[in-house]
Design a protein around this motif. Structure first.
Motif, PDB file in Angstrom:
ATOM      1  N   ASN A  31       0.831  -1.203   0.000  1.00 37.69           N
ATOM      2  CA  ASN A  31       0.000   0.000   0.000  1.00 37.69           C
ATOM      3  C   ASN A  31       0.863   1.249   0.000  1.00 37.69           C
ATOM      4  O   ASN A  31       0.633   2.177   0.759  1.00 37.69           O
ATOM      5  CB  ASN A  31      -0.952   0.001   1.190  1.00 37.69           C
ATOM      6  CG  ASN A  31      -0.240  -0.203   2.510  1.00 37.69           C
ATOM      7  OD1 ASN A  31       0.974  -0.313   2.544  1.00 37.69           O
ATOM      8  ND2 ASN A  31      -0.996  -0.233   3.584  1.00 37.69           N
ATOM      9  N   GLN A  33       2.418   4.778  -0.684  1.00 40.20           N
ATOM     10  CA  GLN A  33       1.832   6.077  -0.998  1.00 40.20           C
ATOM     11  C   GLN A  33       2.927   7.137  -1.054  1.00 40.20           C
ATOM     12  O   GLN A  33       3.965   6.991  -0.420  1.00 40.20           O
ATOM     13  CB  GLN A  33       0.814   6.481   0.075  1.00 40.20           C
ATOM     14  CG  GLN A  33      -0.292   5.468   0.289  1.00 40.20           C
ATOM     15  CD  GLN A  33      -1.243   5.892   1.392  1.00 40.20           C
ATOM     16  OE1 GLN A  33      -2.109   6.727   1.185  1.00 40.20           O
ATOM     17  NE2 GLN A  33      -1.082   5.309   2.565  1.00 40.20           N
ATOM     18  N   PHE A  35       3.227  11.380  -0.383  1.00 41.53           N
ATOM     19  CA  PHE A  35       2.551  12.549   0.171  1.00 41.53           C
ATOM     20  C   PHE A  35       3.429  13.775   0.002  1.00 41.53           C
ATOM     21  O   PHE A  35       4.657  13.683  -0.033  1.00 41.53           O
ATOM     22  CB  PHE A  35       2.295  12.380   1.674  1.00 41.53           C
ATOM     23  CG  PHE A  35       1.271  11.356   2.026  1.00 41.53           C
ATOM     24  CD1 PHE A  35       1.637  10.043   2.222  1.00 41.53           C
ATOM     25  CD2 PHE A  35      -0.053  11.705   2.174  1.00 41.53           C
ATOM     26  CE1 PHE A  35       0.696   9.087   2.570  1.00 41.53           C
ATOM     27  CE2 PHE A  35      -1.009  10.756   2.513  1.00 41.53           C
ATOM     28  CZ  PHE A  35      -0.618   9.449   2.709  1.00 41.53           C
ATOM     29  N   GLN A  37       4.030  17.400   2.017  1.00 45.46           N
ATOM     30  CA  GLN A  37       3.728  18.218   3.188  1.00 45.46           C
ATOM     31  C   GLN A  37       4.181  19.641   2.888  1.00 45.46           C
ATOM     32  O   GLN A  37       5.377  19.892   2.718  1.00 45.46           O
ATOM     33  CB  GLN A  37       4.414  17.685   4.435  1.00 45.46           C
ATOM     34  CG  GLN A  37       3.948  18.364   5.728  1.00 45.46           C
ATOM     35  CD  GLN A  37       4.337  17.573   6.964  1.00 45.46           C
ATOM     36  OE1 GLN A  37       5.438  17.049   7.059  1.00 45.46           O
ATOM     37  NE2 GLN A  37       3.427  17.488   7.939  1.00 45.46           N
ATOM     38  N   LEU A  43      -0.498  17.811   5.028  1.00 52.90           N
ATOM     39  CA  LEU A  43      -0.140  16.631   4.236  1.00 52.90           C
ATOM     40  C   LEU A  43      -1.203  16.369   3.182  1.00 52.90           C
ATOM     41  O   LEU A  43      -2.392  16.289   3.501  1.00 52.90           O
ATOM     42  CB  LEU A  43      -0.039  15.402   5.130  1.00 52.90           C
ATOM     43  CG  LEU A  43       1.315  15.095   5.753  1.00 52.90           C
ATOM     44  CD1 LEU A  43       1.161  14.093   6.871  1.00 52.90           C
ATOM     45  CD2 LEU A  43       2.273  14.549   4.698  1.00 52.90           C
ATOM     46  N   PHE A  86       7.025  12.693   1.289  1.00 55.68           N
ATOM     47  CA  PHE A  86       7.144  11.441   2.039  1.00 55.68           C
ATOM     48  C   PHE A  86       6.618  10.287   1.200  1.00 55.68           C
ATOM     49  O   PHE A  86       5.626  10.423   0.488  1.00 55.68           O
ATOM     50  CB  PHE A  86       6.331  11.486   3.336  1.00 55.68           C
ATOM     51  CG  PHE A  86       6.859  12.432   4.371  1.00 55.68           C
ATOM     52  CD1 PHE A  86       6.241  13.654   4.584  1.00 55.68           C
ATOM     53  CD2 PHE A  86       7.949  12.092   5.145  1.00 55.68           C
ATOM     54  CE1 PHE A  86       6.716  14.534   5.553  1.00 55.68           C
ATOM     55  CE2 PHE A  86       8.434  12.963   6.117  1.00 55.68           C
ATOM     56  CZ  PHE A  86       7.812  14.187   6.311  1.00 55.68           C
ATOM     57  N   ARG A  90       1.055   2.522   5.104  1.00 51.30           N
ATOM     58  CA  ARG A  90       0.156   3.027   6.141  1.00 51.30           C
ATOM     59  C   ARG A  90       0.859   3.107   7.492  1.00 51.30           C
ATOM     60  O   ARG A  90       0.640   4.024   8.278  1.00 51.30           O
ATOM     61  CB  ARG A  90      -1.043   2.077   6.220  1.00 51.30           C
ATOM     62  CG  ARG A  90      -2.060   2.351   7.278  1.00 51.30           C
ATOM     63  CD  ARG A  90      -3.115   1.250   7.215  1.00 51.30           C
ATOM     64  NE  ARG A  90      -2.519  -0.063   7.381  1.00 51.30           N
ATOM     65  CZ  ARG A  90      -2.319  -0.645   8.566  1.00 51.30           C
ATOM     66  NH1 ARG A  90      -2.668  -0.020   9.666  1.00 51.30           N
ATOM     67  NH2 ARG A  90      -1.769  -1.842   8.629  1.00 51.30           N
ATOM     68  N   LEU A  91       1.743   2.122   7.775  1.00 51.78           N
ATOM     69  CA  LEU A  91       2.381   2.042   9.085  1.00 51.78           C
ATOM     70  C   LEU A  91       3.658   2.872   9.180  1.00 51.78           C
ATOM     71  O   LEU A  91       3.934   3.455  10.209  1.00 51.78           O
ATOM     72  CB  LEU A  91       2.750   0.580   9.386  1.00 51.78           C
ATOM     73  CG  LEU A  91       1.709  -0.309  10.025  1.00 51.78           C
ATOM     74  CD1 LEU A  91       2.242  -1.732  10.141  1.00 51.78           C
ATOM     75  CD2 LEU A  91       1.299   0.207  11.383  1.00 51.78           C
ATOM     76  N   PHE A  93       6.594   5.547   7.324  1.00 51.16           N
ATOM     77  CA  PHE A  93       7.009   6.481   6.287  1.00 51.16           C
ATOM     78  C   PHE A  93       8.500   6.730   6.390  1.00 51.16           C
ATOM     79  O   PHE A  93       9.098   6.559   7.449  1.00 51.16           O
ATOM     80  CB  PHE A  93       6.264   7.808   6.448  1.00 51.16           C
ATOM     81  CG  PHE A  93       4.812   7.717   6.098  1.00 51.16           C
ATOM     82  CD1 PHE A  93       3.883   7.308   7.035  1.00 51.16           C
ATOM     83  CD2 PHE A  93       4.367   8.022   4.821  1.00 51.16           C
ATOM     84  CE1 PHE A  93       2.535   7.208   6.718  1.00 51.16           C
ATOM     85  CE2 PHE A  93       3.019   7.925   4.500  1.00 51.16           C
ATOM     86  CZ  PHE A  93       2.112   7.521   5.442  1.00 51.16           C
ATOM     87  N   GLY A  94       9.097   7.160   5.275  1.00 54.01           N
ATOM     88  CA  GLY A  94      10.482   7.566   5.301  1.00 54.01           C
ATOM     89  C   GLY A  94      10.637   8.921   5.959  1.00 54.01           C
ATOM     90  O   GLY A  94       9.655   9.524   6.415  1.00 54.01           O
ATOM     91  N   GLU A  95      11.863   9.413   5.995  1.00 53.45           N
ATOM     92  CA  GLU A  95      12.120  10.697   6.635  1.00 53.45           C
ATOM     93  C   GLU A  95      11.928  11.868   5.675  1.00 53.45           C
ATOM     94  O   GLU A  95      12.084  13.012   6.078  1.00 53.45           O
ATOM     95  CB  GLU A  95      13.504  10.712   7.258  1.00 53.45           C
ATOM     96  CG  GLU A  95      13.627   9.695   8.390  1.00 53.45           C
ATOM     97  CD  GLU A  95      14.825   9.935   9.277  1.00 53.45           C
ATOM     98  OE1 GLU A  95      14.851   9.357  10.392  1.00 53.45           O
ATOM     99  OE2 GLU A  95      15.735  10.677   8.867  1.00 53.45           O
TER     100      GLU A  95
END
Lengths: 103, 112
Positions: A31, A33, A35, A37, A43, A86, A90-91, A93-95
């Motif tokens: 999943n 994704q 994003f 920000q 976001l 990013f 779901r659980l 994310f990278g930095e």
């Protein structure tokens, strides 16, 4: 847990330039994704892309799930593209990649 | 269409105090998420609800954090007692399906 690495950590562009952001993940992610920000902290979901390629205007993304990476392409960058990008599941994310587009 | 609403937007407390955050998701969205975003890092999922049931709370520090979603709509996230390392932005998101998450503006918490 799954580790997500993003590169580059920082990117500075002139308006109109193109760029590619990369996301590597340590295990299969079903999943994935991307994003954005914005500088005010909001976001926005750009792409849900567990595999394949999607395009939305000047942005496109490709995920090669078998090789555990995803790419985000930004073409003809604008100052409003500035912010942090990013990727992740779901659980986790990278930095992020901090993008600055100068006029 | 109204977006995800969160309140308060900012909160400053002292360590060992309690704090609560509120989230109102987009109407009709069954899934609700709470994330913690520490400065310079990506968001980390704390808890996911599907309607009023918990789907995933594996990353929630349950000794001090709690969350509920009564009637499958609004949700509250509570920290009791707060620690210095809880200083972060707490983001609420909702989703009609797995593909797209819509984020609220976040609550910035500073623990002194």
């Amino acid at each position: 847990g799954i580790q997500v690495e993003q590169s580059p950590p920082d990117l500075i562009l002139q308006e109109g330039a193109n760029s590619t952001l990369r996301c590597n993940f340590s295990d299969s992610v079903n999943n994935l994704q991307w994003f954005h920000q914005n500088p005010w902290g909001q976001l926005i979901n750009l792409f849900y892309i567990p595999s394949g390629t999607k395009q939305n205007g000047r942005l496109s993304a490709t995920t090669v799930a078998t090789e555990r990476y995803s790419l985000l392409y930004i073409s003809s960058s604008q100052t409003t593209d500035s912010g942090v990008y990013f990727c992740g599941s779901r659980l986790t994310f990278g930095e992020g990649t901090q993008l600055t587009v100068n006029p | 269409e109204a977006g995800v609403a969160q309140s308060p937007r900012y909160k400053i407390i002292e360590k060992r105090q309690s704090v609560a955050f509120w989230c109102n998701p987009i109407s009709g969205h069954a899934t609700l998420y709470w994330y913690q975003q520490i400065l310079g890092q990506g968001p980390k999922l704390l808890i996911q609800f599907q309607n009023n049931g918990v789907v995933d709370d594996s990353q929630l520090p349950k000794d001090r954090f709690s969350a509920e979603r009564l009637k499958g709509v609004d949700s509250t996230l509570k920290i009791q007692p707060a620690k210095l390392e809880d200083s972060a932005v707490y983001l609420c998101a909702s989703s009609p399906h797995q593909e797209t998450q819509y984020f609220g503006p976040g609550t910035r918490l500073l623990v002194l």
